[in-house]
Motif scaffolding. Structure first.
Motif, PDB file in Angstrom:
ATOM      1  N   VAL A   1      -5.187   7.512   4.749  1.00 48.13           N
ATOM      2  CA  VAL A   1      -4.428   7.111   3.559  1.00 48.13           C
ATOM      3  C   VAL A   1      -4.408   5.595   3.434  1.00 48.13           C
ATOM      4  CG1 VAL A   1      -2.955   9.157   3.608  1.00 48.13           C
ATOM      5  CG2 VAL A   1      -2.222   7.072   4.802  1.00 48.13           C
ATOM      6  N   VAL A   2      -4.225   5.155   2.197  1.00 47.82           N
ATOM      7  CA  VAL A   2      -3.874   3.767   1.909  1.00 47.82           C
ATOM      8  C   VAL A   2      -2.521   3.803   1.210  1.00 47.82           C
ATOM      9  CG1 VAL A   2      -4.408   1.748   0.498  1.00 47.82           C
ATOM     10  CG2 VAL A   2      -6.224   2.873   1.785  1.00 47.82           C
ATOM     11  N   LEU A   3      -1.565   3.089   1.781  1.00 49.35           N
ATOM     12  CA  LEU A   3      -0.216   3.038   1.225  1.00 49.35           C
ATOM     13  C   LEU A   3      -0.154   1.936   0.184  1.00 49.35           C
ATOM     14  CD1 LEU A   3       1.699   3.217   4.640  1.00 49.35           C
ATOM     15  CD2 LEU A   3       0.835   5.116   3.241  1.00 49.35           C
ATOM     16  N   ASN A   4       0.355   2.245  -0.996  1.00 48.19           N
ATOM     17  CA  ASN A   4       0.420   1.260  -2.076  1.00 48.19           C
ATOM     18  C   ASN A   4       1.868   1.072  -2.518  1.00 48.19           C
ATOM     19  OD1 ASN A   4      -0.582  -0.547  -3.980  1.00 48.19           O
ATOM     20  ND2 ASN A   4      -0.803   1.037  -5.547  1.00 48.19           N
ATOM     21  N   ASN A   5       2.165  -0.113  -3.017  1.00 50.91           N
ATOM     22  CA  ASN A   5       3.501  -0.462  -3.524  1.00 50.91           C
ATOM     23  C   ASN A   5       4.552  -0.469  -2.429  1.00 50.91           C
ATOM     24  OD1 ASN A   5       3.150  -1.116  -6.244  1.00 50.91           O
ATOM     25  ND2 ASN A   5       3.037   1.043  -6.830  1.00 50.91           N
ATOM     26  N   LEU A   6       4.184  -0.967  -1.258  1.00 47.97           N
ATOM     27  CA  LEU A   6       5.157  -1.080  -0.172  1.00 47.97           C
ATOM     28  C   LEU A   6       6.217  -2.124  -0.498  1.00 47.97           C
ATOM     29  CD1 LEU A   6       2.761  -0.875   2.869  1.00 47.97           C
ATOM     30  CD2 LEU A   6       4.705   0.644   2.458  1.00 47.97           C
ATOM     31  N   GLY A   7       7.459  -1.828  -0.117  1.00 46.84           N
ATOM     32  CA  GLY A   7       8.569  -2.717  -0.426  1.00 46.84           C
ATOM     33  C   GLY A   7       8.857  -3.761   0.632  1.00 46.84           C
ATOM     34  N   GLY A   8       8.205  -3.702   1.779  1.00 45.13           N
ATOM     35  CA  GLY A   8       8.457  -4.673   2.837  1.00 45.13           C
ATOM     36  C   GLY A   8       8.059  -4.122   4.185  1.00 45.13           C
ATOM     37  N   ALA A   9       8.271  -4.946   5.230  1.00 49.26           N
ATOM     38  CA  ALA A   9       7.830  -4.576   6.579  1.00 49.26           C
ATOM     39  C   ALA A   9       8.533  -3.317   7.078  1.00 49.26           C
ATOM     40  CB  ALA A   9       8.083  -5.742   7.528  1.00 49.26           C
TER      41      ALA A   9
END
Length: 440
Positions: free
Chosen positions: A156-164
């Motif tokens: 998977v590629v995670l998109n729109n992450l909100g932070g660490a």
């Protein structure tokens, strides 16, 4: 025309659970990043899409092609995939969602991205928009990976992450489930490409496209595991013998500009391989088709955005009418509308067109018409006889106000239901909203 083909190329499938997940941004950024790293990349796009492959081609510096399991048979698919010869890697962008398709099969499948990925052995990189979820993203990924008849799954590629912290929560769950994370993209609103009806604003209309693609490439290179993605690429069984569509013969005058751009690259490739000479011309520049051409082909596009300019293009219209007196002219979708008597734009203004067909179309109250089509020809089409069975699709917002000529074809949708759009035939002039993909 049958051609021998060899091993299937190594590749990856970029897919998503839903539209708007960031699939196209990742695809374009990844293609460009791989090219900047020194690789030769062959792009492919699933399904009947004219717009995205044009962006792929700019990003890769290499012609992109469509693959469609509903409208293409095994031999046609093999011929098109064979165009990856000489590439280090193929990147195949899915359409819509990974498993969504028609209810009824076509020539080699139902049109799903998963069918092409499985046939050619290209593992899926699933793009997940995780803006509003955390550990639940793992359940989505696992469900897609273990769905019945799933293609190989790379990760998977995670998109729109909100932070660490958001990233750690999801990575921990993916690790527990044994799902590789091949990229983690933070929220980034400035990479979106401009849109209009029918999709993105065309690649050729964006003067800053190379700069945009370079920004996407830098973003993907900074936040995705390029080496991991390259290593995840695989290939499936060898390709069977390929067969290109039977082409019209001779010299083909092909309209090509911002109003006439929707023609499938595999069709042009088939024409060239059969010895046809392609003679591009621009109606928007008021250019007439080459007088020595054996056929004039007007593709689809956006004539409704340029209707006044087309109506004033006397050199183009006069040359088109003169050609139609002795040699065939064909128009697809937008090209079909230009062959008619008048085109009414979204503001209700009527613009006189070529008048070669008894057709009046309007965008004043647009209605979406979209879907796969089978066509049985009731009149000859350049390269195809009466009775030929053709596979294609229809995608437009215009309405037909008047159509007085005999029908070009009997059309049905993917499930075999009759559809009212029949196209038109008058003398040597033919046209239809039907976009040709392949012969059945």
């Amino acid at each position: 025309m049958t051609i021998p083909t060899g091993a299937a190329p190594r590749g990856l499938t970029i897919a998503a659970p839903a539209s708007g997940a960031g699939k196209t941004t990742l695809t374009l950024g990844l293609i460009r990043a791989l090219v900047r790293a020194g690789l030769t990349v062959q792009p492919f796009k699933n399904g009947p899409d004219y717009i995205d492959p044009a962006f792929h081609a700019v990003a890769a510096g290499r012609q992109a092609f469509n693959l469609d399991s509903w409208a293409m048979g095994e031999a046609a698919l093999s011929a098109v995939v064979g165009m990856a010869e000489g590439a280090d890697l193929t990147i195949f962008e899915g359409s819509m969602w990974l498993y969504d398709a028609t209810e009824s099969p076509g020539l080699s499948g139902q049109g799903a991205t998963s069918e092409i990925a499985r046939r050619f052995g290209w593992p899926v990189v699933l793009v997940l928009d995780v803006a509003a979820q955390a550990q639940s993203a793992g359940a989505v990924a696992r469900g897609f990976a273990q769905y019945p008849d799933a293609p190989p799954f790379a990760g998977v590629v995670l998109n729109n992450l909100g932070g660490a912290r958001h990233e750690v929560m999801i990575r921990t769950e993916m690790a527990r489930l044994g799902i590789p994370v091949l990229g983690a993209l933070p929220r980034r609103s400035d990479l979106a490409l401009p849109e209009r009806h029918l999709g993105l604003v065309q690649a050729a209309e964006q003067a800053d496209l190379h700069a945009r693609l370079d920004r996407m490439a830098a973003f993907v290179a900074d936040h995705a595991d390029l080496n991991g993605l390259i290593l995840a690429a695989k290939s499936g069984p060898p390709l069977g013998p390929g067969r290109w569509p039977d082409p019209p013969a001779g010299r083909i005058a092909l309209a090509r500009d911002a109003a006439f751009s929707f023609v499938y690259p595999h069709l042009i490739e088939a024409w060239r391989r059969a010895g046809a000479e392609i003679l591009p011309f621009s109606p928007l520049s008021d250019e007439a088709p080459d007088a020595t051409a054996d056929l004039v082909w007007l593709p689809g596009g956006y004539p409704e955005l340029h209707a006044g300019q087309i109506a004033a293009a006397e050199t183009f219209l006069t040359g088109l009418r003169r050609h139609a007196q002795a040699k065939p002219v064909h128009g697809e979708c937008g090209g079909y509308m230009v062959l008619g008597e008048a085109l009414i734009d979204a503001d209700g203004h009527s613009h006189q067109m070529a008048g070669l067909l008894g057709l009046v179309t309007s965008f004043e109250r647009p209605q979406m018409v979209l879907g796969y089509r089978r066509a049985e020809l009731l009149a000859p089409l350049p390269g195809h006889r009466i009775g030929a069975q053709l596979m294609g699709h229809e995608f437009h917002l215009s309405r037909v106000l008047r159509q007085t000529d005999p029908p070009l074809a009997r059309l049905t949708d993917a499930e075999g239901n009759p559809v009212p759009e029949t196209g038109s035939a008058r003398g040597l002039v033919t046209g239809s909203f039907f976009h040709l993909i392949s012969a059945a």
